[in-house]
Design an enzyme around this catalytic site. Structure first.
Site, PDB file in Angstrom:
ATOM      1  N   ASN A   9      -4.991   5.064   0.972  1.00  0.00           N
ATOM      2  CA  ASN A   9      -4.276   6.468   0.823  1.00  0.00           C
ATOM      3  C   ASN A   9      -5.350   7.479  -0.291  1.00  0.00           C
ATOM      4  OD1 ASN A   9      -2.958   8.683   0.005  1.00  0.00           O
ATOM      5  ND2 ASN A   9      -1.305   7.705  -1.130  1.00  0.00           N
ATOM      6  N   TRP A  10      -6.020   8.000   0.084  1.00  0.00           N
ATOM      7  CA  TRP A  10      -6.964   8.553  -0.476  1.00  0.00           C
ATOM      8  C   TRP A  10      -6.796   9.910  -1.279  1.00  0.00           C
ATOM      9  CZ3 TRP A  10     -11.977   9.372   3.367  1.00  0.00           C
ATOM     10  CH2 TRP A  10     -12.437   8.233   3.880  1.00  0.00           C
ATOM     11  N   LYS A  11      -5.493  10.199  -1.242  1.00  0.00           N
ATOM     12  CA  LYS A  11      -4.883  11.418  -1.939  1.00  0.00           C
ATOM     13  C   LYS A  11      -5.492  12.740  -1.838  1.00  0.00           C
ATOM     14  CE  LYS A  11      -2.294   8.031  -4.362  1.00  0.00           C
ATOM     15  NZ  LYS A  11      -1.731   7.457  -5.465  1.00  0.00           N
ATOM     16  N   HIS A  94       6.011   9.066   0.254  1.00  0.00           N
ATOM     17  CA  HIS A  94       5.090   8.609  -0.759  1.00  0.00           C
ATOM     18  C   HIS A  94       5.928   9.074  -2.257  1.00  0.00           C
ATOM     19  CE1 HIS A  94       1.995   8.177  -3.767  1.00  0.00           C
ATOM     20  NE2 HIS A  94       1.464   7.217  -2.927  1.00  0.00           N
ATOM     21  N   GLU A  96       4.622  10.501  -4.725  1.00  0.00           N
ATOM     22  CA  GLU A  96       4.147  11.643  -5.162  1.00  0.00           C
ATOM     23  C   GLU A  96       4.679  12.865  -4.413  1.00  0.00           C
ATOM     24  OE1 GLU A  96      -0.019  10.488  -5.042  1.00  0.00           O
ATOM     25  OE2 GLU A  96       0.256   9.122  -6.336  1.00  0.00           O
ATOM     26  N   GLU A 166       6.461   0.504  -2.802  1.00  0.00           N
ATOM     27  CA  GLU A 166       5.451   1.003  -3.977  1.00  0.00           C
ATOM     28  C   GLU A 166       6.491   1.319  -5.269  1.00  0.00           C
ATOM     29  OE1 GLU A 166       1.637   2.643  -2.216  1.00  0.00           O
ATOM     30  OE2 GLU A 166       3.093   4.319  -2.265  1.00  0.00           O
ATOM     31  N   GLY A 172      -1.165   3.849  -9.779  1.00  0.00           N
ATOM     32  CA  GLY A 172      -2.102   4.601 -10.389  1.00  0.00           C
ATOM     33  C   GLY A 172      -2.084   4.343 -11.941  1.00  0.00           C
ATOM     34  N   SER A 212      -1.498   0.178  -7.607  1.00  0.00           N
ATOM     35  CA  SER A 212      -2.624  -0.613  -8.739  1.00  0.00           C
ATOM     36  C   SER A 212      -3.055  -2.080  -7.896  1.00  0.00           C
ATOM     37  CB  SER A 212      -1.932  -0.835 -10.067  1.00  0.00           C
ATOM     38  OG  SER A 212      -2.031   0.359 -10.666  1.00  0.00           O
ATOM     39  N   GLY A 233      -4.446   2.922  -3.202  1.00  0.00           N
ATOM     40  CA  GLY A 233      -4.771   4.180  -3.675  1.00  0.00           C
ATOM     41  C   GLY A 233      -6.348   4.260  -4.422  1.00  0.00           C
ATOM     42  N   GLY A 234      -6.353   4.152  -5.531  1.00  0.00           N
ATOM     43  CA  GLY A 234      -7.520   4.316  -6.415  1.00  0.00           C
ATOM     44  C   GLY A 234      -8.657   3.322  -5.532  1.00  0.00           C
TER      45      GLY A 234
HETATM   46  P1  PGA Z   1      -2.709   2.963  -6.642  1.00  0.00           P
HETATM   47  O1  PGA Z   1      -2.065   4.026  -5.596  1.00  0.00           O
HETATM   48  O2  PGA Z   1      -3.323   1.924  -5.655  1.00  0.00           O
HETATM   49  O3  PGA Z   1      -3.893   4.120  -7.145  1.00  0.00           O
HETATM   50  O4  PGA Z   1      -1.948   2.623  -7.645  1.00  0.00           O
HETATM   51  C1  PGA Z   1      -1.273   3.403  -4.443  1.00  0.00           C
HETATM   52  C2  PGA Z   1      -0.373   4.590  -3.738  1.00  0.00           C
HETATM   53  O5  PGA Z   1      -0.050   5.501  -4.306  1.00  0.00           O
HETATM   54  O6  PGA Z   1      -0.238   4.520  -2.412  1.00  0.00           O
END
Ligand code: PGA
Length: 249
Positions: A9-11, A94, A96, A166, A172, A212, A233-234
């Site tokens: 997930n590149w956001k 998600h 967010e 998640e 994050g 994470s 994500g990251g």
């Molecule tokens: P993260 O994000 O790996 O940066 O914690 C995961 C996600 O939001 O899908």
């Protein structure tokens, strides 16, 4: 058979050139052939990335979709549009989106309907914030996210969905759920699905862990019985890290 999946997930990251470069690095890389790799770039780049990955087994998806079919919804993207550019997946709910855009289970269930109508695989996200876990309410909360988001579906329809657990406190933050915590919740989610759809259906649904996840902890997380991969994500923004995670099964 549950699929092994690593989803990136590149956001809201990367310019167009950097996105193309990363996709190309992943296309050129070698990783476990049993693993399904899926990328979720910003919507603007999806069509180009479908082209770049067309000769590979990498799948492309969107990070969000409208709950509406079409029409006067400025700024929105429909499931039909996603299908029309050849993308095959979409993240739904998600944390967010839930937190910053007020998306709730009922709206998310409509997004899932739109996606399934257009033969796109939803990755439905669930997970608790820290206070809910501290109150001991995390199982109840995740259960209602699953029920309200997915339980209107038929068995056949839910088999076309992927679930991602998640925990919001792990996204994050650099704090990862322990493998025990992940396994406990994943097995709980599978049980909730089994109560409604039966064990056979529940056993075929991939449940991903997100929060994470990185090359250091992926092996231990993916070794859990009910963890079928990760939503990353990251660490998905760097080719070497993402490939290393894909090789962690
Ligand atoms: P993260 O994000 O790996 O940066 O914690 C995961 C996600 O939001 O899908």
């Amino acid at each position: 058979m549950k699929k092994k999946i690593v989803a990136g997930n590149w956001k809201m990251n990367k310019t167009f050139n950097h996105a193309k470069e990363l996709a190309q690095q992943l296309v050129n890389s070698s990783y476990d052939t049993e693993v399904n790799m899926i990328l979720f770039p910003p919507a603007l780049y999806v069509s180009e990335l479908v082209d770049i990955t067309s000769e590979s087994s990498i799948g492309i998806g969107l990070q969000n979709v409208s709950e509406h079919e079409k029409g006067a919804f400025t700024g929105e993207i429909s499931a039909e549009m996603i299908a029309s550019v050849g993308a095959q997946y979409c993240i739904v709910g998600h944390s967010e989106r839930r937190e910053y855009f007020g998306e709730q289970n009922q709206v998310l269930s409509k997004k899932i309907n739109q996606l399934l109508l257009n033969k796109i695989t939803p990755i439905y996200c669930c997970g608790e914030i820290l206070v809910e876990r501290e109150k001991g309410n995390h199982f109840n909360l995740v259960k209602s996210q699953i029920k309200e988001g997915l339980f209107h579906l038929s068995s056949e329809e839910i088999l076309s969905c992927i679930v991602a657990y998640e925990p919001v406190w792990a996204i994050g933050t650099g704090v990862t759920a322990t493998s025990d915590q992940a396994q406990e919740m994943h097995s709980f989610i599978r049980g909730v699905i089994a109560e409604k759809y039966g064990l056979e259906v529940a056993s075929k649904i991939s449940i991903l862990y997100g929060g994470s996840c990185n090359p250091e902890n992926a092996k231990e997380l993916f070794a859990c019985n009910d963890v079928d991969g990760g939503l990353i994500g990251g660490a998905s923004l760097v080719a070497e890290k993402f490939i290393s995670i894909a090789n962690s099964f």
